[in-house]
Design a protein around this motif. Structure first.
Motif, PDB file in Angstrom:
ATOM      1  N   LEU A   1      41.023  50.702  43.420  1.00 42.72           N
ATOM      2  CA  LEU A   1      41.449  49.636  44.336  1.00 42.72           C
ATOM      3  C   LEU A   1      40.383  48.550  44.427  1.00 42.72           C
ATOM      4  N   GLY A   2      39.105  48.964  44.519  1.00 40.96           N
ATOM      5  CA  GLY A   2      38.032  47.982  44.603  1.00 40.96           C
ATOM      6  C   GLY A   2      37.971  47.106  43.376  1.00 40.96           C
ATOM      7  N   ILE A   3      38.131  47.721  42.199  1.00 42.81           N
ATOM      8  CA  ILE A   3      38.070  46.925  40.967  1.00 42.81           C
ATOM      9  C   ILE A   3      39.291  46.024  40.858  1.00 42.81           C
ATOM     10  N   TYR A   4      40.453  46.542  41.321  1.00 39.60           N
ATOM     11  CA  TYR A   4      41.652  45.696  41.302  1.00 39.60           C
ATOM     12  C   TYR A   4      41.459  44.469  42.192  1.00 39.60           C
ATOM     13  N   LEU A   5      40.886  44.675  43.392  1.00 37.92           N
ATOM     14  CA  LEU A   5      40.681  43.543  44.311  1.00 37.92           C
ATOM     15  C   LEU A   5      39.787  42.496  43.669  1.00 37.92           C
ATOM     16  N   LEU A   6      38.783  42.955  42.930  1.00 34.26           N
ATOM     17  CA  LEU A   6      37.884  42.017  42.251  1.00 34.26           C
ATOM     18  C   LEU A   6      38.643  41.212  41.205  1.00 34.26           C
ATOM     19  N   TRP A   7      39.481  41.922  40.433  1.00 35.70           N
ATOM     20  CA  TRP A   7      40.225  41.261  39.364  1.00 35.70           C
ATOM     21  C   TRP A   7      41.277  40.325  39.940  1.00 35.70           C
ATOM     22  N   ALA A   8      41.876  40.706  41.084  1.00 32.15           N
ATOM     23  CA  ALA A   8      42.941  39.901  41.669  1.00 32.15           C
ATOM     24  C   ALA A   8      42.414  38.637  42.340  1.00 32.15           C
ATOM     25  N   GLY A   9      41.082  38.596  42.581  1.00 30.84           N
ATOM     26  CA  GLY A   9      40.533  37.529  43.421  1.00 30.84           C
ATOM     27  C   GLY A   9      40.786  36.129  42.915  1.00 30.84           C
ATOM     28  N   THR A  10      41.005  35.943  41.609  1.00 29.35           N
ATOM     29  CA  THR A  10      41.161  34.584  41.102  1.00 29.35           C
ATOM     30  C   THR A  10      42.542  34.014  41.384  1.00 29.35           C
ATOM     31  N   SER A  11      43.548  34.883  41.601  1.00 26.25           N
ATOM     32  CA  SER A  11      44.896  34.357  41.788  1.00 26.25           C
ATOM     33  C   SER A  11      45.545  34.812  43.078  1.00 26.25           C
ATOM     34  N   ARG A  12      45.027  35.870  43.703  1.00 24.92           N
ATOM     35  CA  ARG A  12      45.657  36.433  44.899  1.00 24.92           C
ATOM     36  C   ARG A  12      44.563  36.724  45.917  1.00 24.92           C
ATOM     37  N   PRO A  13      44.959  37.160  47.132  1.00 23.57           N
ATOM     38  CA  PRO A  13      43.927  37.595  48.077  1.00 23.57           C
ATOM     39  C   PRO A  13      43.083  38.718  47.490  1.00 23.57           C
ATOM     40  N   GLY A  14      41.795  38.646  47.688  1.00 23.06           N
ATOM     41  CA  GLY A  14      40.873  39.622  47.098  1.00 23.06           C
ATOM     42  C   GLY A  14      39.535  38.944  46.902  1.00 23.06           C
ATOM     43  N   GLY A  15      38.830  39.311  45.847  1.00 20.04           N
ATOM     44  CA  GLY A  15      37.575  38.649  45.564  1.00 20.04           C
ATOM     45  C   GLY A  15      36.384  39.501  45.917  1.00 20.04           C
ATOM     46  N   GLU A  16      35.182  38.890  45.795  1.00 17.63           N
ATOM     47  CA  GLU A  16      33.973  39.702  45.831  1.00 17.63           C
ATOM     48  C   GLU A  16      33.725  40.346  47.183  1.00 17.63           C
ATOM     49  N   PHE A  17      34.081  39.665  48.282  1.00 13.65           N
ATOM     50  CA  PHE A  17      33.775  40.250  49.586  1.00 13.65           C
ATOM     51  C   PHE A  17      34.691  41.431  49.880  1.00 13.65           C
ATOM     52  N   ALA A  18      36.005  41.265  49.612  1.00 15.29           N
ATOM     53  CA  ALA A  18      36.933  42.379  49.826  1.00 15.29           C
ATOM     54  C   ALA A  18      36.593  43.540  48.899  1.00 15.29           C
ATOM     55  N   SER A  19      36.355  43.220  47.625  1.00 17.58           N
ATOM     56  CA  SER A  19      36.058  44.268  46.655  1.00 17.58           C
ATOM     57  C   SER A  19      34.739  44.962  46.975  1.00 17.58           C
ATOM     58  N   GLY A  20      33.726  44.171  47.335  1.00 18.20           N
ATOM     59  CA  GLY A  20      32.442  44.766  47.685  1.00 18.20           C
ATOM     60  C   GLY A  20      32.544  45.674  48.885  1.00 18.20           C
TER      61      GLY A  20
ATOM     62  N   VAL B   1      31.818  39.300  39.889  1.00 16.90           N
ATOM     63  CA  VAL B   1      31.426  40.648  39.480  1.00 16.90           C
ATOM     64  C   VAL B   1      30.037  40.972  40.029  1.00 16.90           C
ATOM     65  N   ALA B   2      29.093  40.025  39.840  1.00 17.30           N
ATOM     66  CA  ALA B   2      27.731  40.275  40.312  1.00 17.30           C
ATOM     67  C   ALA B   2      27.696  40.383  41.839  1.00 17.30           C
ATOM     68  N   GLY B   3      28.441  39.488  42.518  1.00  8.96           N
ATOM     69  CA  GLY B   3      28.430  39.496  43.984  1.00  8.96           C
ATOM     70  C   GLY B   3      29.027  40.758  44.547  1.00  8.96           C
ATOM     71  N   ALA B   4      30.111  41.266  43.928  1.00  6.52           N
ATOM     72  CA  ALA B   4      30.719  42.496  44.430  1.00  6.52           C
ATOM     73  C   ALA B   4      29.736  43.655  44.306  1.00  6.52           C
ATOM     74  N   ALA B   5      28.988  43.700  43.194  1.00  5.47           N
ATOM     75  CA  ALA B   5      28.000  44.773  43.034  1.00  5.47           C
ATOM     76  C   ALA B   5      26.941  44.686  44.122  1.00  5.47           C
ATOM     77  N   THR B   6      26.438  43.463  44.376  1.00  4.06           N
ATOM     78  CA  THR B   6      25.402  43.312  45.398  1.00  4.06           C
ATOM     79  C   THR B   6      25.929  43.668  46.787  1.00  4.06           C
ATOM     80  N   ILE B   7      27.132  43.162  47.128  1.00  2.97           N
ATOM     81  CA  ILE B   7      27.670  43.416  48.462  1.00  2.97           C
ATOM     82  C   ILE B   7      27.907  44.910  48.659  1.00  2.97           C
ATOM     83  N   ALA B   8      28.484  45.574  47.627  1.00  3.44           N
ATOM     84  CA  ALA B   8      28.753  47.004  47.746  1.00  3.44           C
ATOM     85  C   ALA B   8      27.454  47.771  47.936  1.00  3.44           C
ATOM     86  N   PHE B   9      26.421  47.435  47.152  1.00  2.00           N
ATOM     87  CA  PHE B   9      25.182  48.196  47.272  1.00  2.00           C
ATOM     88  C   PHE B   9      24.467  47.910  48.591  1.00  2.00           C
ATOM     89  N   VAL B  10      24.539  46.646  49.066  1.00  2.00           N
ATOM     90  CA  VAL B  10      23.892  46.320  50.343  1.00  2.00           C
ATOM     91  C   VAL B  10      24.552  47.088  51.479  1.00  2.00           C
TER      92      VAL B  10
END
Lengths: 233, 101
Positions: free
Chosen positions: A112-131, A202-211
């Motif tokens: 789900l997290g990876i899907y949210l990252l991938w969906a972020g360019t066209s649908r609700p999602g993106g690095e903050f939701a995915s992270g 991609v980079a931001g989701a990794a940072t947000i998730a780890f933080v």
């Protein structure tokens, strides 16, 4: 004690007054004119993505988003330097029900997290939701007594904390080096925006998730969970 | 009254409650919770009070709230770590409601 009571009533009145003003201001739509949403809708073609929220976050207000990631990183450094956790999560006895349910859920959550990252360019999602979802995966992994993959290596930890900010900086410097005529300095043009936005996400989701995971763990000791599943203390 | 107005009024109520708890309460964790309720109210007011534009809701307040939620969570974690440090320095696990703060 009497002055305390007067103080509390005064604060209650002031709070209610402020809340009423906030409600009045938001209900009276004129206060929010002119809406920035129209501007964003008009310029959406130049942003490289089709999702309005992602266009605002990673193109029109990318500086602001970068500094918000910096806030996350500073909070992380502050919490880790305080070393607040002496009752570590993995010192608790294992709960078999938690381990069974969460263990089955974790792969789905990762997906789900990876899907949210991938969906972020066209649908609700993106690095903050995915992270946030990926960080929650890490927290659940800690709660069932497992070590989160790759968090044991010190260079990997140091890299992943800053990579979300570095991606913004690389994009900005690349834009400055390739800028012609000075119109697009420290930014990316519409043609190359999509690639940069994907890299930053991609980079931001990794940072947000780890933080978020590191803030929950409260320090390096909280991440180094060495107990085998089912082992009691 | 439509649903977005209900959200705005509820958010303003949360702003009031959070501000009151933040100012009046002495216990540090309660104060932290007050700040959190206050920020949640601000998020609700921003989302509920946003204008509708062509093609859906206004994206700008949504983007601000999306980042704001994550920043609020991490700021809360840092605040709790600081509170833990304060309690450790004083050699006690909690400060009483009418304590010396």
């Amino acid at each position: 004690m009497r002055t305390r009571r007067v103080f509390e009533y005064g604060v209650a009145l002031a709070s209610l007054g402020l809340g009423g003003l906030v409600a009045l201001g938001a209900l009276n739509r004129r206060s929010l004119e002119p809406s920035a949403g129209h501007v964003v809708q008009g310029a959406l073609e130049q942003s490289g993505v089709s999702s309005v929220v992602t266009a605002v976050l990673l193109n029109f207000r990318a500086y602001d988003t970068m500094l918000e990631v910096v806030v996350l990183v500073v909070a992380f450094w502050g919490a880790w330097s305080l070393k607040p956790v002496d009752a570590q999560v993995h010192r608790r006895p294992a709960d078999p029900i938690l381990m069974r349910t969460v263990g089955g859920m974790l792969p789905v959550l990762w997906l789900l997290g990876i899907y949210l990252l991938w969906a972020g360019t066209s649908r609700p999602g993106g690095e903050f939701a995915s992270g946030a979802v990926l960080g929650a995966c890490g927290v659940l992994t800690l709660l069932i007594g497992e070590r989160v993959p790759a968090t044991g290596a010190r260079p990997a930890r140091k890299l992943v904390v800053v990579v979300g900010v570095l991606a913004f900086m690389v994009a900005g410097v690349a834009g400055a080096l390739s800028a012609e005529g000075g119109a697009e300095v420290w930014s990316y043009t519409a043609s190359e925006a999509r690639g940069w936005i994907l890299a930053i996400e991609v980079a931001g989701a990794a940072t947000i998730a780890f933080v978020l995971l590191g803030l929950f763990a409260g320090g390096r000791e909280g991440l180094d969970v060495g107990r085998r599943p089912g082992e009691s203390l | 009254m439509n649903s977005s107005q209900i959200y705005v009024i509820a958010g303003a109520g949360l702003v009031s409650v959070g501000l009151f708890a933040w100012v009046v309460r002495r216990h540090l964790v309660r104060r932290m919770m007050g700040v959190n309720i206050l920020s949640t109210g601000v998020f609700m007011v921003l989302i509920g009070g946003a204008r509708q534009v062509e093609g859906g809701p206004d994206g700008v307040p949504q983007a601000m709230v999306l980042t704001g939620i994550v920043v609020a969570v991490s700021a809360t974690a840092l605040g709790l770590a600081l509170i833990q440090r304060i309690y450790d320095q004083r050699g006690e696990r909690s400060v009483e409601e009418r304590g010396p703060m």
